[in-house]
Design an enzyme around this catalytic site. Structure first.
Site, PDB file in Angstrom:
ATOM      1  N   ASP A 351       0.836  -1.192   0.000  1.00 57.85           N
ATOM      2  CA  ASP A 351       0.000   0.000   0.000  1.00 57.85           C
ATOM      3  C   ASP A 351       0.876   1.248   0.000  1.00 57.85           C
ATOM      4  O   ASP A 351       1.873   1.335   0.730  1.00 57.85           O
ATOM      5  CB  ASP A 351      -0.897  -0.020   1.254  1.00 57.85           C
ATOM      6  N   GLU A 387       1.649  -0.464  -5.001  1.00 58.33           N
ATOM      7  CA  GLU A 387       0.698   0.585  -5.323  1.00 58.33           C
ATOM      8  C   GLU A 387       1.567   1.828  -5.520  1.00 58.33           C
ATOM      9  O   GLU A 387       2.069   2.394  -4.536  1.00 58.33           O
ATOM     10  CB  GLU A 387      -0.309   0.806  -4.188  1.00 58.33           C
TER      11      GLU A 387
END
Length: 684
Positions: A351, A387
């Site tokens: 993330d 990401e």
């Protein structure tokens, strides 16, 4: 109340500082906690429920900032926490407060839940964070638990499915099974339910190879959400990087995760974890003191160079983990290796990965974090997905991550959504996405599998909502509709939301199938959001991070069986046609690519504003014609020779096996696939 009647004693001849956390060796447990600026560390032992403190002892030794001690006869099931002493000097970045019980960052299992109370904060709530709060937080804190590392894996090992064969399914442990009729109610929303045969059978039938789970690390329900009766559903608020989120365990024990992963591996399915090493649940300086802040705030977090009282936040959550500190980086790497070695996970999706690459000069693709992973003998061989953005300056870095990382490609999502809703001028961009986005990824010897292609993910509209809503509908989130982004690139096909209008339903179904077809026919690695294979809707909510209810739980009873079969046929066709090339089409050793005009001639420069894209790919095995028509019905002239029509999304049964030559009718908003044997270069 403390009970020291049977106070255990440390054996200083056995102590070790080489392993952090609570390390059980079969005879006792070594406790070790790193804090560079601490002056004293207390180990607090609790009964098995985590509610009654049974002993409090100072860790007797310290070297290199690692406070440690070995307790004989202390083993699995022992609950514990820490109280860390040191300077309370917020203006210098130090927030030690021994009144606060702290969770071990290396805890592998926890007992009890976090109960929001003002005592959890290191300062008096409502007052200044420069003042120390002296209330005891222990009654409101979960406790770490010593675990037994032994588990019978039955010869299980990582699968290492090749990237060219990979099809990812992004899912939520709870949302996937909460409404599944075949999963027992007691197992729904847990790893026990995740590993249920009916769930695995569904994934296998789809042709999925890899399940990517939203965060399962222990996380916290934000206080402002709890006050509204909401929750942190997605889980991007980690507090423990080694322990699974306790509500996801029907049994309450770590072995349940291992059992689910073992079942997945036996079925040939990989498990990837979405991990959040960029920030923690403690927020900014006005947040609670639960773990890292009280252990060593100035070491675990990035602080403002001008005013260390405040954090340096590039994540939008209030804090940023300081992975430039070698011991914080060690914790992250230890966590990753633990999940691979002890729990057999097959990879990770990071993330806000741009945050992990931030150094003094900004984003650094050759920085310490990536260098450490790329040379690590355990981690370099697993699936690694970034990401590729955060909210800081220069944070958008799609295509900039080093091999062997793959990256979420939001350009694919945006361009394909815009193309299929008939935005002008999208043909050229979509041609790039069909070929694996070479402008972003065809450099530094990166393969065509570098791009993780997706049409929808947990954050945003589901695929069904993309064709059902023009506007977001986030009223349930409690933020007056201000949350969630507005650029959804969606089109409701004539009516906002659910409808009984048969024409609108037919239009949506066709567009969905055509969008899915473009996903599975593109180079790169396809990722499917759980539920998109059967028409899952969230009622237009594009930011359902706090909705742990029927908005987000997959509605299996309303699943479109036809769309499930269609999605399964797409994965099968992708495999059969070998579309997962490592090499980019039109480059190096990849397939040759030619672009055609509907009149049967090669496409010219002036043809790239059309609503129809016709691509021909050729490799030594076959020639493949892909036709994506976002516009109206038209006739298309095919290159000379016999072609086998394999797929037409305009048909009731999209699968086809018929010979076509000369011309073919291409219906509105449809996608077609044709194949033929390789041979001489085709001509119009």
């Amino acid at each position: 109340m403390k009970d020291d009647t049977k106070k255990p004693a440390f054996d200083r001849n056995v102590r070790r500082s080489t392993r952090l956390g609570a390390d059980y060796d079969g005879e006792g447990t070594n406790f070790a906690l790193w804090s560079h600026h601490a002056t004293r560390v207390e180990l607090c032992l609790y009964d098995e429920t985590g509610t009654h403190e049974t002993a409090r002892l100072d860790l007797p030794d310290m070297e290199g900032g690692i406070w440690h001690g070995y307790l004989p006869d202390v083993g699995p099931g022992q609950a514990y926490g820490y109280r860390v002493h040191g300077p309370f000097a917020p203006e210098e970045g130090h927030r030690f407060n021994p009144n606060k019980l702290l969770l071990d960052p290396y805890a592998m299992e926890v007992v009890g839940d976090l109960v929001w109370d003002d005592a959890l904060f290191g300062y008096p709530v409502g007052g200044s964070d420069l003042d120390m709060d002296e209330r005891d937080s222990a009654p409101f804190m979960p406790k770490a638990v010593v675990v037994d590392p032994n588990f019978d894996w039955d010869e299980d090992r990582a699968l290492r499915n090749p990237w060219v064969d990979t099809v990812i399914y992004e899912a939520h442990v709870r949302g996937l099974t909460m409404r599944h009729p075949d999963v027992p109610e007691t197992a729904r929303g847990t790893f026990e339910g995740l590993g249920h045969p009916s769930v695995i059978e569904h994934l296998k039938s789809l042709g999925v190879t890899t399940v990517e789970l939203l965060p399962i690390h222990g996380f916290v329900k934000d206080r402002h959400l709890a006050d509204q009766g909401l929750t942190n559903y997605w889980g991007y608020n980690s507090l423990s990087y080694f322990a699974p989120h306790r509500p996801y365990l029907a049994s309450g024990h770590l072995r349940e995760v291992k059992e689910a992963i073992r079942r997945f591996h036996k079925a040939g399915l990989e498990v990837i974890l979405d991990v959040v090493y960029n920030h923690t649940a403690e927020g900014n300086e006005m947040g609670p003191t639960l773990s890292f802040r009280g252990i060593d705030n100035a070491s675990y977090y990035l602080l403002s160079p001008e005013d260390p009282r405040h954090g340096f936040d590039v994540t939008g959550t209030g804090n940023t983990l300081n992975v430039s500190n070698p011991m914080v980086l060690r914790m992250v790497l230890d966590s990753l290796r633990y999940w691979v070695e002890a729990l057999h996970v097959d990879g990770f999706r990071f993330d806000l990965a741009s945050t992990l690459a931030r150094e003094e000069t900004g984003f650094e693709r050759e920085g310490a974090f990536f260098a450490a992973i790329r040379q690590d003998p355990v981690l370099r061989g697993v699936k690694l997905i970034a990401e590729p953005w955060d909210i800081g300056e220069g944070g958008y870095q799609v295509g900039a991550f080093p091999w062997p990382f793959r990256e979420w490609n939001d350009k694919f999502r945006d361009d394909l959504r815009a193309f299929w809703r008939r935005d002008e001028g999208m043909k050229s961009a979509v041609s790039e996405r069909l070929l694996g986005s070479p402008v972003q990824f065809d450099h530094d010897h990166r393969p065509a599998t570098s791009s993780i292609n997706f049409l929808a993910a947990h954050d945003g509209f589901t695929l069904m909502d993309t064709v059902s809503y023009n506007e977001k509908h986030n009223e349930a989130n409690g933020e007056g509709g201000r949350d969630g982004h507005d650029n959804n690139l969606s089109d409701n096909c004539g009516i906002e939301g659910e409808t009984d209008d048969e024409q609108v339903i037919a239009t949506r179904k066709r567009r969905l199938r055509s969008m899915l077809t473009s996903l599975f026919l593109s180079q790169g690695v396809p990722m499917l959001l759980a539920g998109d294979e059967f028409g899952q809707t969230q009622g237009g909510n594009n930011n359902a991070y706090n909705q742990d209810n029927e908005i987000t739980w997959l509605d299996w009873e309303r699943a479109d069986a036809g769309q499930i079969r269609f999605t399964a046929a797409l994965t099968q066709l992708r495999t059969e046609l070998g579309l997962g090339h490592e090499r980019f089409a039109g480059h190096d050793e990849g397939p040759a690519v030619r672009w055609w005009h509907p009149e049967g001639r090669p496409a010219a420069d002036e043809d790239w504003n059309d609503e129809i894209l016709i691509a021909e790919l050729e490799d030594p095995e076959r020639r493949i014609m892909v036709i994506l028509n976002a516009g109206d019905r038209m006739d298309v002239s095919l290159p000379k020779g016999d072609w086998q029509l394999r797929l037409d999304t305009a048909r009731g049964d999209p699968a086809a096996h018929e010979t076509v030559r000369g011309r073919i009718d291409v219906d509105w908003q449809s996608a077609l696939v044709l194949t033929r044997a390789p041979g001489e270069r085709a001509t119009g």
